[in-house]
Design a protein around this motif. Structure first.
Motif, short mmCIF file in Angstrom:
data_model
loop_
_atom_site.label_atom_id
_atom_site.label_comp_id
_atom_site.label_asym_id
_atom_site.label_seq_id
_atom_site.Cartn_x
_atom_site.Cartn_y
_atom_site.Cartn_z
N LEU A 137 0.41 -0.94 0.35
CA LEU A 137 -0.16 0.39 -0.48
C LEU A 137 0.85 1.20 -0.14
CD1 LEU A 137 0.07 1.55 3.34
CD2 LEU A 137 -1.35 -1.23 3.63
N ASP A 138 0.39 2.42 -0.25
CA ASP A 138 0.67 3.80 -0.31
C ASP A 138 0.04 4.67 0.22
OD1 ASP A 138 3.03 2.82 -2.24
OD2 ASP A 138 1.89 3.42 -3.70
N GLU A 139 1.19 5.89 1.37
CA GLU A 139 -0.06 6.76 1.52
C GLU A 139 -0.27 6.33 2.82
OE1 GLU A 139 -1.17 9.65 -1.66
OE2 GLU A 139 0.07 8.86 -2.56
N LEU A 140 -0.49 5.74 3.70
CA LEU A 140 -0.47 5.49 4.85
C LEU A 140 -0.70 6.54 6.11
CD1 LEU A 140 -1.87 3.30 6.90
CD2 LEU A 140 -0.15 2.84 7.46
N ARG A 141 -2.06 7.08 6.21
CA ARG A 141 -2.08 8.02 7.48
C ARG A 141 -2.87 8.17 8.32
NH1 ARG A 141 2.15 9.15 4.55
NH2 ARG A 141 2.40 10.65 3.86
N TRP A 142 -2.04 7.79 8.94
CA TRP A 142 -3.38 7.88 10.90
C TRP A 142 -3.93 9.38 10.78
CZ3 TRP A 142 1.68 4.87 11.74
CH2 TRP A 142 1.06 3.57 11.37
N LEU A 143 -5.21 10.39 10.91
CA LEU A 143 -5.08 11.16 10.88
C LEU A 143 -5.73 11.18 12.28
CD1 LEU A 143 -6.70 11.68 7.09
CD2 LEU A 143 -4.45 12.19 7.97
N LYS A 144 -6.40 10.88 13.41
CA LYS A 144 -7.00 11.75 13.89
C LYS A 144 -6.86 10.03 15.58
CE LYS A 144 -8.33 15.58 13.79
NZ LYS A 144 -8.02 16.44 13.94
N PRO A 145 -6.60 10.03 16.37
CA PRO A 145 -6.84 8.79 17.50
C PRO A 145 -8.12 8.22 17.12
CG PRO A 145 -5.93 10.87 18.48
CD PRO A 145 -7.45 11.20 17.31
N VAL A 146 -7.74 6.73 17.15
CA VAL A 146 -8.89 5.96 17.71
C VAL A 146 -8.79 5.59 18.54
CG1 VAL A 146 -9.96 3.20 16.91
CG2 VAL A 146 -8.63 5.00 15.06
N TYR A 147 -10.19 5.67 19.92
CA TYR A 147 -10.42 5.12 21.00
C TYR A 147 -11.37 3.90 21.67
CZ TYR A 147 -8.67 9.62 21.84
OH TYR A 147 -7.78 10.91 21.75
N PRO A 148 -10.98 3.32 22.02
CA PRO A 148 -11.72 2.65 23.08
C PRO A 148 -13.63 2.57 22.28
CG PRO A 148 -9.72 2.21 24.07
CD PRO A 148 -9.85 3.04 23.30
N GLY A 149 -14.92 2.34 22.12
CA GLY A 149 -15.88 2.78 21.99
C GLY A 149 -16.18 3.14 21.30
N ASP A 150 -15.09 3.60 19.88
CA ASP A 150 -15.42 4.33 18.66
C ASP A 150 -16.08 3.02 17.52
OD1 ASP A 150 -14.61 6.34 18.72
OD2 ASP A 150 -12.20 6.32 17.70
N VAL A 151 -16.35 3.71 16.57
CA VAL A 151 -17.06 2.38 15.31
C VAL A 151 -16.80 2.91 14.62
CG1 VAL A 151 -19.29 1.66 14.54
CG2 VAL A 151 -19.26 1.84 17.15
N LEU A 152 -15.95 1.73 13.47
CA LEU A 152 -15.22 2.02 12.89
C LEU A 152 -16.26 1.88 11.50
CD1 LEU A 152 -11.41 0.95 13.53
CD2 LEU A 152 -12.21 3.79 13.45
N ARG A 153 -15.64 2.71 10.05
CA ARG A 153 -16.51 1.77 8.85
C ARG A 153 -15.67 2.32 7.29
NH1 ARG A 153 -18.62 5.92 5.73
NH2 ARG A 153 -18.86 8.05 7.15
#
Length: 148
Positions: free
Chosen positions: A84-100
């Motif tokens: 993969l290319d251009e991986l960016r973590w833009l904001k923290p992910v916290y317990p309780g978050d729901v990702l999509r």
């Protein structure tokens, strides 16, 4: 079955639902990214995270799970990925978050040296429950050409 020929540049998809748990964040961090702000409420409170957050690599793993579930459901003739290319973590992910996940097909090409397969590149964005983008990347996938 979805093959190389079925992919259309510009097509988009929205999929996945991943509930982030504290137990999983702690277990992943302990095994693979044992930095204090992933393991300790006290240490995390002293950082810009403010509280325990998931490792970026854990966010990648959760995203991979949603991607694989999606290609399995679509019955895609996938052959893995060279990266993969251009991986960016833009904001923290916290317990309780729901990702999509939302993806858009950027390009595709059939292999000249291995005509039984093609590759495609997709823009991948991961959102939390507040529709905040937490991670982006450009994914490269390999897929079988119909008839091989």
């Amino acid at each position: 079955m979805v093959y190389f020929e079925d992919l259309e540049i510009g097509q988009t998809a929205a999929f996945g639902r991943y509930e982030v748990t504290r137990e999983e964040v702690l277990a992943f961090a302990a095994a693979y990214d044992p930095q204090p702000f992933h393991l300790s409420d006290e240490a995390a409170a002293q950082t810009h995270f403010g509280r325990i957050s998931a490792s970026g690599w854990h966010t990648c793993a959760m995203t991979m799970r949603m991607l694989v579930d999606n290609i399995t459901e679509l019955r895609q003739a996938g052959l893995g990925s060279p990266g993969l290319d251009e991986l960016r973590w833009l904001k923290p992910v916290y317990p309780g978050d729901v990702l999509r996940v939302e993806s858009a097909l950027l390009s595709k090409r059939q292999s000249q040296s291995r005509p039984e397969m093609g590759s495609f590149q997709s823009s991948v964005k991961v959102y939390n429950q507040d529709n905040v983008t937490v991670m982006t990347m450009q994914s490269i996938g390999l897929i079988r050409v119909r008839g091989y």
